[in-house]
Design a protein around this motif. Structure first.
Motif, PDB file in Angstrom:
ATOM      1  N   THR A 200       0.574  -1.195  -0.057  1.00 27.96           N
ATOM      2  CA  THR A 200      -0.131   0.024   0.056  1.00 27.96           C
ATOM      3  C   THR A 200       0.804   1.300   0.033  1.00 27.96           C
ATOM      4  OG1 THR A 200       0.046  -0.059   2.369  1.00 27.96           O
ATOM      5  CG2 THR A 200      -1.874  -1.226   1.398  1.00 27.96           C
ATOM      6  N   ALA A 201       0.323   2.391  -0.553  1.00 24.64           N
ATOM      7  CA  ALA A 201       1.081   3.740  -0.485  1.00 24.64           C
ATOM      8  C   ALA A 201      -0.129   4.609   0.021  1.00 24.64           C
ATOM      9  CB  ALA A 201       1.478   4.081  -1.870  1.00 24.64           C
ATOM     10  N   GLU A 202       0.152   5.678   0.580  1.00 24.84           N
ATOM     11  CA  GLU A 202      -0.849   6.713   0.864  1.00 24.84           C
ATOM     12  C   GLU A 202      -1.176   7.586  -0.093  1.00 24.84           C
ATOM     13  OE1 GLU A 202      -2.202   7.029   3.999  1.00 24.84           O
ATOM     14  OE2 GLU A 202      -1.084   5.126   4.608  1.00 24.84           O
ATOM     15  N   ASP A 203      -2.313   8.253  -0.271  1.00 24.03           N
ATOM     16  CA  ASP A 203      -2.806   9.003  -1.449  1.00 24.03           C
ATOM     17  C   ASP A 203      -3.489  10.439  -0.465  1.00 24.03           C
ATOM     18  OD1 ASP A 203      -3.853  10.159  -3.763  1.00 24.03           O
ATOM     19  OD2 ASP A 203      -5.416   8.961  -3.689  1.00 24.03           O
ATOM     20  N   PRO A 204      -2.672  11.105   0.294  1.00 20.79           N
ATOM     21  CA  PRO A 204      -3.310  12.093   1.152  1.00 20.79           C
ATOM     22  C   PRO A 204      -3.944  13.135   0.267  1.00 20.79           C
ATOM     23  CG  PRO A 204      -0.879  12.262   1.385  1.00 20.79           C
ATOM     24  CD  PRO A 204      -1.410  10.885   0.380  1.00 20.79           C
TER      25      PRO A 204
END
Length: 57
Positions: A9-13
């Motif tokens: 996963t990766a953040e998508d703020p």
């Protein structure tokens, strides 16, 4: 060499990719790309059918 796989996963703020500002997995991104690609292929098939009259397969 073994990678992280499709569940990485990766953040998508900034919510640039439709995550709602949370994290997204590689799996979600790949499935979204496949859905979008299939949708566009359907549009192209409809245009081609209008031009040459052959129904899509």
């Amino acid at each position: 060499m073994k990678g992280a796989g499709l569940d990485a996963t990766a953040e998508d703020p900034a919510n640039q990719h439709g995550s709602g500002g949370g994290s997204m997995s590689v799996r979600e991104v790949v499935v979204g790309m496949i859905e979008e690609y299939a949708r566009h292929l359907g549009h192209v098939d409809l245009l081609r059918e209008r031009i040459d009259g052959r129904p899509g397969q």
